[in-house]
Enzyme design. Structure first.
Site, short mmCIF file in Angstrom:
data_model
loop_
_atom_site.label_atom_id
_atom_site.label_comp_id
_atom_site.label_asym_id
_atom_site.label_seq_id
_atom_site.Cartn_x
_atom_site.Cartn_y
_atom_site.Cartn_z
N VAL A 1 0.86 -1.18 0.00
CA VAL A 1 0.00 0.00 0.00
C VAL A 1 0.90 1.23 0.00
O VAL A 1 2.04 1.19 0.49
CB VAL A 1 -0.95 0.03 1.22
CG1 VAL A 1 -2.02 -1.04 1.08
CG2 VAL A 1 -0.19 -0.13 2.52
N SER A 2 0.40 2.34 -0.54
CA SER A 2 1.23 3.51 -0.75
C SER A 2 1.31 4.43 0.44
O SER A 2 2.29 5.17 0.60
CB SER A 2 0.71 4.31 -1.96
OG SER A 2 0.69 3.49 -3.11
N THR A 3 0.29 4.45 1.30
CA THR A 3 0.25 5.42 2.39
C THR A 3 0.20 4.74 3.74
O THR A 3 -0.26 3.60 3.86
CB THR A 3 -0.98 6.35 2.26
OG1 THR A 3 -2.17 5.57 2.43
CG2 THR A 3 -1.01 7.01 0.89
#
Length: 566
Positions: free
Chosen positions: A15-17
Site C-alpha cells: 500500500v502507498s500510504t
C-alpha cells in the site's frame, strides 16, 4: 489417483500510504485476491511479503528487495511471485520490466491476480500497457496532490510534515471533514531554540560565543536533546539557517522524488510567528558566513598538518577522519578521531596518536620503502616494458577501446534524439540514469586510451631505468630537504591516498597511477605536483616481491587481496 503437488509461490502486497497500512483494508483485499487466484492456477502461497506505506515509483523498498533476493536464491524457493495487480509491483514501466526479467532469469514467473496477460510474445506488450497506464496515473495523481498542497501552503496552512523545533500545529479551521492546520510557537520548546541562538551569538554567560562543534558538546554534556535525539553539527547548522525562526516558513523547497533543492523562486512562503528578530537572524547568518572555511582560508601557515584530509581512524572498525588535536597550549599535537571531537563518541577508544611520530613514519615509508630504484622498478615493471610485442598488445587494446568509444557516443546521441523527437522528456529519471552511466564509461575509456597512447608514444616519454633512479632521488630530496611544509604536503598527497592510524600500527594506501605519470617525465623544477588515485602495496599489486626486511621468507609470491601497505 493422487492430487498433483501444487507449485510453490509467494505473495507481494503493498500500500502507498501509512493511513492505508494502519487500516489494513487494502492489504487484506490483496491477500484474499491473490490466494484465490493462486489456488485457481495450481499454486500454493507459502510466504507473503508486506510493504506498508511505500511508493511503487521506486525500488527502495525493504520487503521488495527481500522478496527478490529470496526468489532468486538457490536452491529455488518459489516458482512464481503473485501480486494483486502490476501497480502493486511497480508504477514504473522500466523498473517493472527490469525486475520481472530478473525473476524470469531465476526461473520465477511474475503473475498478476487481476490482470491476466497470458504467455508468449504478446504478454510483454499487454503488461507494458498496464504498467504505462499505472505510471501515467501515478504522475497525474502526484500532480493533482502537488497543486492541492501548494494551494494549501499559499493560503497559509501547514501541509502535515513535522513542524520545526520550537513550533507546533493547531487547527485553524475545519472545511468539511478536513482540519486545516497552521504553525504556532511551542512554549515548551521555545527556550531551547532561544538558547541555541544565544549560545552562538553571545555564549553561555561565562564564555565567548560558541562555534557549532562546541555548541554540540555543550548541549550534550547538559542533556539537551532534539525531540529525544542527540544534537549533531548538521542539525545545529540547519536550525541556525532556518528562516522559519525569522517568521518566514517555506514549502516546496525540495523535489519530493529526487530530493534536489528547487530554485528559490519556486518556494512558497508561509508567514508564521517569529521567534527571532530579523536583526538577530541576519547577525547569525553573517557570523556563519564569516566562519565558512570556503570563504575564510584555513590557518595552515600557522598550524601545518602534513596528512590533512588523508588520516582515517583504524580502531575497532571505525573509519572516521582524523583531526588535529593539541595539548599543553599547542606544545603537543595529535591526530584524533573526529567522532570523538565532533560527537563525543568514544566507541573507538577515543583514538589519538602523536602527530610527529605518524608524520615521520609516513615520510620514512615513502623514502625507504617506496622511493628506492629497485622498489620502483618492480612496481613499474609493466611500464618499463618497451618491447615491440608489448606495443602490439597495446595497439590492439587501443583499437577495441576506440570502437567502444564510438558505440558509447552513438548511444548518447540516440538518447538526445529521443528527447528531440518527443519520445521522452529531459527530466525522465531513466534517461538521466542511462546518460550518467554512458558518460562515466566514456570518461573511463578516455583515461585508458590516454594511458595507452602515452605508452605507445615517443620513446622519450617512456619510463626508463635512468628516469626511475632520477625520480627516486628527486622525491627523497623533496620529502626530507624541503623546509616548506606546504610543498611537502603536496608531494605526500600526490602519492598517498589514505593513512589508517591506530595506536599500534599505521596502514598507508597510495597510488600506482601517480608513480607511472610522475616517473614518465623529468621531475619539474617548481613545486607543482600531480595528484592521482591508484594502489601500491607489496605483493598486493603488480609487484609480487617481498620487502628487503622480510628476507627469503617472503619470497613466495601471493595473490592480491587488498590495496594496503603496512
Amino acid at each position: 489417483m493422487t492430487d498433483p503437488i501444487p507449485l510453490r509461490a509467494c505473495a507481494y502486497v503493498r500500500v502507498s500510504t501509512k493511513r492505508q497500512a494502519e487500516h489494513e483494508t487494502s492489504l487484506n483485499e490483496q491477500e484474499t485476491g491473490i490466494a484465490r487466484s493462486a489456488a485457481e492456477r495450481g499454486y500454493e502461497i507459502v510466504e507473503t511479503y508486506i510493504e506498508a506505506g511505500k511508493s511503487g515509483m521506486t525500488d527502495r523498498r525493504p520487503a521488495l528487495q527481500r522478496m527478490i533476493a529470496d526468489a532468486c536464491a538457490r536452491p529455488q524457493r518459489y516458482d512464481a511471485v503473485f501480486v494483486y495487480n502490476f501497480s502493486r509491483f511497480f508504477r514504473d514501466e522500466y523498473e517493472c520490466e527490469g525486475y520481472r526479467r530478473k525473476l524470469e532469469k531465476a526461473g520465477v514467473k511474475l503473475i498478476s491476480a487481476t490482470q491476466d496477460v497470458g504467455e508468449g510474445p504478446h504478454a510483454r506488450l499487454i503488461r507494458s500497457i498496464f504498467t504505462s497506464l499505472d505510471a501515467a496515473s501515478s504522475e497525474i495523481n502526484a500532480e493533482q496532490v502537488k497543486v492541492v498542497m501548494s494551494a494549501n501552503a499559499e493560503a497559509g496552512f501547514h501541509n502535515g510534515s513535522a513542524p520545526p523545533l520550537g513550533y507546533r500545529t493547531y487547527v485553524a479551521e475545519r472545511r468539511g471533514k478536513k482540519d486545516k492546520k497552521k504553525l504556532e510557537i511551542d512554549p515548551a520548546e521555545l527556550p531551547l531554540v532561544e538558547l541555541i541562538f544565544r549560545l552562538y551569538l553571545e555564549g553561555d554567560g561565562t564564555s565567548e560565543p560558541l562555534g557549532i562543534g562546541s555548541m554540540v558538546k555543550w548541549l550534550r554534556e547538559r542533556g539537551y536533546t532534539h525531540r529525544s535525539q542527540h544534537f549533531h553539527t548538521g542539525l545545529i547548522y540547519a536550525i541556525l539557517t532556518r528562516e522559519t525562526y525569522a517568521g518566514r516558513h517555506y514549502y516546496g523547497c525540495r523535489d519530493s522524488r529526487t530530493g534536489k533543492v528547487r530554485p528559490r523562486d519556486q518556494w512558497i512562503e508561509v508567514r508564521v510567528p517569529a521567534i527571532l528578530s530579523e536583526e538577530s537572524f541576519q547577525a547569525v547568518q553573517q557570523r556563519l558566513k564569516a566562519r565558512n572555511p570556503h570563504i575564510t582560508a584555513p590557518r595552515s601557515h600557522t598550524s601545518p598538518v602534513l596528512l590533512s584530509g588523508l588520516g582515517r581512524c583504524g580502531c575497532n572498525g571505525c573509519t572516521s577522519t582524523m583531526m588535529l588535536m593539541t595539548g599543553k597550549g599547542g606544545r603537543y599535537r595529535y591526530y584524533a578521531c573526529s567522532n570523538r571531537r565532533k560527537k563525543g563518541d568514544l566507541s573507538c577508544g577515543g583514538n589519538n596518536v602523536p602527530m610527529d611520530q605518524v608524520d615521520d613514519a609516513v615520510v620514512s615509508a615513502l623514502e625507504h620503502r617506496l622511493f628506492q630504484p629497485g622498489r620502483l622498478k618492480a612496481l613499474l615493471g609493466e611500464m618499463l616494458d618497451a618491447s615491440d610485442v608489448a606495443d602490439a598488445d597495446r595497439r590492439k587494446r587501443l583499437a577495441v577501446l576506440r570502437t567502444e568509444e564510438t558505440e558509447v557516443n552513438a548511444s548518447i546521441r540516440a538518447l538526445f534524439m529521443m528527447v528531440e523527437s518527443g519520445a521522452t522528456t529531459p527530466d525522465d529519471p531513466f534517461l538521466k540514469e542511462r546518460l550518467a552511466t554512458l558518460k562515466l564509461r566514456l570518461s573511463s575509456i578516455g583515461e585508458e586510451m590516454a594511458a595507452l597512447e602515452r605508452q605507445i608514444g615517443a620513446r622519450g616519454g617512456r619510463i626508463t631505468p635512468e628516469k626511475v633512479e632520477r625520480f627516486a632521488a628527486a622525491m627523497r630530496t623533496k620529502l626530507r630537504d624541503t623546509d616548506d611544509m606546504q610543498v611537502r604536503r603536496r608531494y605526500v598527497r600526490a602519492f598517498v591516498g589514505e593513512v589508517v592510524m591506530s595506536r599500534k600500527r599505521i596502514i598507508i594506501r597510495g597510488p600506482n597511477r601517480a608513480l607511472e605519470l610522475a616517473a614518465a617525465g623529468d621531475m619539474p623544477a617548481d613545486d607543482k605536483v600531480r595528484t592521482f588515485m591508484g594502489n601500491w602495496r607489496t605483493r598486493l599489486d603488480s609487484n609480487q616481491w617481498p620487502l628487503p626486511s622480510e628476507g627469503k621468507a617472503g619470497n613466495e609470491r601471493r595473490q592480491p587481496q587488498a590495496n594496503e601497505k603496512h
